[in-house]
Design a protein around this motif. Structure first.
Motif, PDB file in Angstrom:
ATOM      1  N   ALA A 214       0.799  -1.220   0.000  1.00 40.21           N
ATOM      2  CA  ALA A 214       0.000   0.000   0.000  1.00 40.21           C
ATOM      3  C   ALA A 214       0.833   1.271   0.000  1.00 40.21           C
ATOM      4  N   GLN A 215       2.083   1.170  -0.352  1.00 40.51           N
ATOM      5  CA  GLN A 215       2.931   2.358  -0.373  1.00 40.51           C
ATOM      6  C   GLN A 215       2.382   3.385  -1.352  1.00 40.51           C
ATOM      7  N   ASP A 216       2.438   4.633  -0.963  1.00 39.41           N
ATOM      8  CA  ASP A 216       1.900   5.686  -1.808  1.00 39.41           C
ATOM      9  C   ASP A 216       2.921   6.035  -2.882  1.00 39.41           C
ATOM     10  N   PHE A 217       2.730   5.511  -4.077  1.00 40.98           N
ATOM     11  CA  PHE A 217       3.674   5.729  -5.163  1.00 40.98           C
ATOM     12  C   PHE A 217       3.755   7.205  -5.557  1.00 40.98           C
ATOM     13  N   ILE A 218       2.636   7.899  -5.497  1.00 34.74           N
ATOM     14  CA  ILE A 218       2.637   9.300  -5.900  1.00 34.74           C
ATOM     15  C   ILE A 218       3.515  10.122  -4.966  1.00 34.74           C
ATOM     16  N   ASP A 219       3.401   9.905  -3.658  1.00 34.05           N
ATOM     17  CA  ASP A 219       4.244  10.619  -2.706  1.00 34.05           C
ATOM     18  C   ASP A 219       5.720  10.284  -2.899  1.00 34.05           C
ATOM     19  N   ASN A 220       6.009   9.019  -3.138  1.00 35.14           N
ATOM     20  CA  ASN A 220       7.412   8.613  -3.274  1.00 35.14           C
ATOM     21  C   ASN A 220       8.042   9.137  -4.556  1.00 35.14           C
ATOM     22  N   ALA A 221       7.238   9.321  -5.600  1.00 36.33           N
ATOM     23  CA  ALA A 221       7.777   9.900  -6.830  1.00 36.33           C
ATOM     24  C   ALA A 221       8.366  11.272  -6.556  1.00 36.33           C
ATOM     25  N   LEU A 222       7.702  12.056  -5.710  1.00 40.21           N
ATOM     26  CA  LEU A 222       8.234  13.367  -5.337  1.00 40.21           C
ATOM     27  C   LEU A 222       9.374  13.231  -4.336  1.00 40.21           C
TER      28      LEU A 222
ATOM     29  N   TYR B 129       6.781   5.652 -13.372  1.00 39.28           N
ATOM     30  CA  TYR B 129       6.992   4.268 -12.935  1.00 39.28           C
ATOM     31  C   TYR B 129       6.826   3.314 -14.111  1.00 39.28           C
ATOM     32  N   ASN B 130       7.512   2.183 -13.994  1.00 42.19           N
ATOM     33  CA  ASN B 130       7.385   1.149 -15.016  1.00 42.19           C
ATOM     34  C   ASN B 130       7.791  -0.180 -14.400  1.00 42.19           C
TER      35      ASN B 130
ATOM     36  N   PHE C 251       1.554   0.711 -14.457  1.00 45.75           N
ATOM     37  CA  PHE C 251       1.486   1.801 -13.495  1.00 45.75           C
ATOM     38  C   PHE C 251       0.741   2.997 -14.086  1.00 45.75           C
ATOM     39  N   ASP C 252      -0.198   2.757 -14.972  1.00 41.31           N
ATOM     40  CA  ASP C 252      -0.905   3.860 -15.606  1.00 41.31           C
ATOM     41  C   ASP C 252      -1.596   4.762 -14.582  1.00 41.31           C
ATOM     42  N   ALA C 253      -2.254   4.158 -13.613  1.00 41.61           N
ATOM     43  CA  ALA C 253      -2.982   4.955 -12.611  1.00 41.61           C
ATOM     44  C   ALA C 253      -2.022   5.809 -11.790  1.00 41.61           C
ATOM     45  N   GLU C 254      -0.908   5.206 -11.382  1.00 43.68           N
ATOM     46  CA  GLU C 254       0.067   5.947 -10.581  1.00 43.68           C
ATOM     47  C   GLU C 254       0.693   7.075 -11.394  1.00 43.68           C
TER      48      GLU C 254
END
Length: 522
Positions: A19-27, A404-405, A412-415
């Motif tokens: 459940a890690q928040d990918f959007i937060d980690n991208a930043l 992401y890929n 990872f389209d949604a992320e």
């Protein structure tokens, strides 16, 4: 008030989703503050047009061409982080300190012996701490609007309860895998079929619904979360800068990067109170625990140039390509519940139980994927006199380009769509000045990193930093001391709920970074 009560029994673990928040980690992994020596840190991170410092290997390799001798440096540092959180009207403070090694470097200088054209250059290899990931915050408050149980109920709607049960003879990858499944197996909710024929869920911890002539029940619960993270991003830079006539310098380098990031989050709900029956206390407390262990390695490339059209002016520019990371992500979670003694003969499906405190053992969920961070373009100018210099620069970064890929997992389209929707391009500013008197140096700087969020929600997530430092330089030895004081704001929501407003902790973050660089020339 009639309510059925159930409690935790020892069962085999349900696997759960990562459940890690990918959007937060991208930043998080893309937004790196200026790094380097104590000298550069004291100058607000300004370095693209300055040169003559090992930090050039990271920011603009052309600056290595300005060396006139070889050099070895070592930089220890100390970071002090302070968090202040306001959650549901209650303020809570937390702090964390960490000793670290921000940098180490070796620069080898060579000359061609010519007086014109290519005069020589310098080869540099350096290790730089590019991002500090150490954090600790705590917040607590009393919530009368909703509970994490409400989130579990919303999240589980339409899911077959059998798919949330773990059986030893079944591949855990075949299960419905979320923290919600743990809640179901901890009896924090029960399943039923609603009037549309869908699987739905309810809880003995939910408030009573309103009835004709009677108000809805108010449920109040104490909530607290503790989150602690540790880790850093580092980069080994292998670079070369060339000198052409002491007027033009070019350089290039490769960066080998790493991520080590561990997070532990503990969220607790306790002291449930109900307006219609104050004596109803089915549960003492429950606590969710989530652990993330993220490891990654990557590579990027840097090219740059510095021009000195006149003796008092240097202008520079550099481009850092996206960093291409390969990441391994390990996630574990558990829910522990402590129930009180209850016996409700009107609801035989929930029999008499004694006080129980059970939890599920951890089974890691491992994910592998790639992340590319956005490229960075920086340009700046330095004005030089015999008393010192003033240097400034601007940096262009488009955080919405993080992507992401994965070749082995779902797309990872949604992320990636989320990253594009949440983040925006920014322009960051840095300014620094140095005053020289004989062998002594006095420095100061300012750094502004713009808010990368498209919708701020009234929160200023820009990072402002003020810095200063001192230095002493001789022909064979130098020592620099730098201090950077930064501040920013943010928010944290432990869960989302369709009942009432989402609970939000409003946070203020301040950090103090101290770095000492000791260097030897030869």
């Amino acid at each position: 008030m009639k309510k059925s009560v159930f409690t935790v029994i020892l069962m085999s673990l349900v696997s759960f989703s990562y459940a890690q928040d990918f959007i937060d980690n991208a930043l998080l992994f893309s937004r790196q503050r200026p790094s380097g020596s104590a000298r550069i840190q004291a100058l607000g991170g300004t370095q693209v047009s300055l040169g003559g410092d090992y930090s050039s290997a990271l920011s603009n390799p052309a600056g290595l061409g300005m060396y006139n001798r070889s050099e070895f440096t070592f930089s220890p540092g100390l970071t002090l982080n302070n968090f202040s959180s306001d959650y549901l009207g209650e303020n809570t403070d937390a702090s964390k300190s960490m000793f670290n090694i921000p940098g180490i470097s070796l620069v080898y200088h060579h000359e061609t012996g010519k007086e014109k054209g290519f005069l020589g250059g310098s080869f540099g290899i350096s290790m730089t701490r590019t991002n500090d990931l150490n954090r600790k915050f705590r917040y607590r408050g009393t919530n009368s609007e909703n509970s994490m149980v409400d989130y579990f109920i919303d999240d589980a709607y339409g899911i077959d309860p059998e798919s949330m049960l773990w059986r030893q003879n079944q591949d855990p990858g075949d299960n419905f895998t979320t923290l919600t499944a743990l809640a179901y197996n901890n009896y924090l909710m029960e399943d039923f079929i609603d009037n549309t024929g869908e699987y739905a869920y309810r809880s003995v911890l939910s408030p009573l619904p309103a009835e004709p002539g009677f108000p809805a029940e108010i449920r109040t619960v104490d909530q607290e979360e503790l989150s602690e993270s540790k880790g850093a991003q580092y980069q080994w830079s292998i670079s070369y800068g060339a000198n052409f006539g002491d007027k033009f310098f070019i350089g290039a380098g490769i960066g080998i990067t790493s991520i080590k990031y561990k997070v532990s989050q503990y969220f607790t709900e306790s002291n449930f109170r109900y307006s219609e029956d104050p004596n109803y206390v089915p549960i003492d407390n429950f606590m969710t625990t989530e652990n993330y262990d993220i490891r990654g390695s990557g590579v990027n490339f840097t090219i740059g140039a510095v021009a000195r059209p006149v003796d008092f002016l240097q202008v520079g520019a550099s481009l850092v390509t996206p960093t291409y990371y390969n990441i391994t992500d390990t996630y574990t979670a558990r829910i522990q519940s402590v129930w009180n003694y209850y016996d409700d003969p009107d609801n035989p499906s929930f029999p008499e139980r004694r006080d129980v405190s059970e939890h599920f053992e951890d089974i890691p969920v491992i994910s592998e994927y790639d992340l590319s961070t956005p490229l960075r373009v920086t340009t700046g100018a330095t004005f030089i006199s015999k008393f010192g210099f003033i240097s400034g620069e601007v940096e262009f970064v488009n955080y919405s380009k993080a992507k992401y890929n994965s070749d082995i997992a779902d797309d990872f389209d949604a992320e990636n769509d989320g990253v594009k929707a949440v983040y925006q391009p920014v322009v960051n500013y840095r300014l620094g000045a140095e005053y020289r008197y004989q062998i002594f140096r006095v420095r100061g700087g300012y750094n502004y990193m713009a808010d990368p969020y498209r919708q701020t929600g009234g929160i200023d997530r820009s990072i402002q930093s003020f810095s200063g430092g001192l230095g002493v330089r001789t022909k064979t030895f130098f020592v620099d001391l730098g201090a950077v004081f930064s501040s920013t704001e943010g928010t944290r929501s432990p869960y989302f709920s369709s009942i009432g407003p989402d609970p939000i902790a409003y946070q203020k973050f301040k950090s103090s970074n101290y770095i000492l660089t000791v260097g030897f020339t030869f």
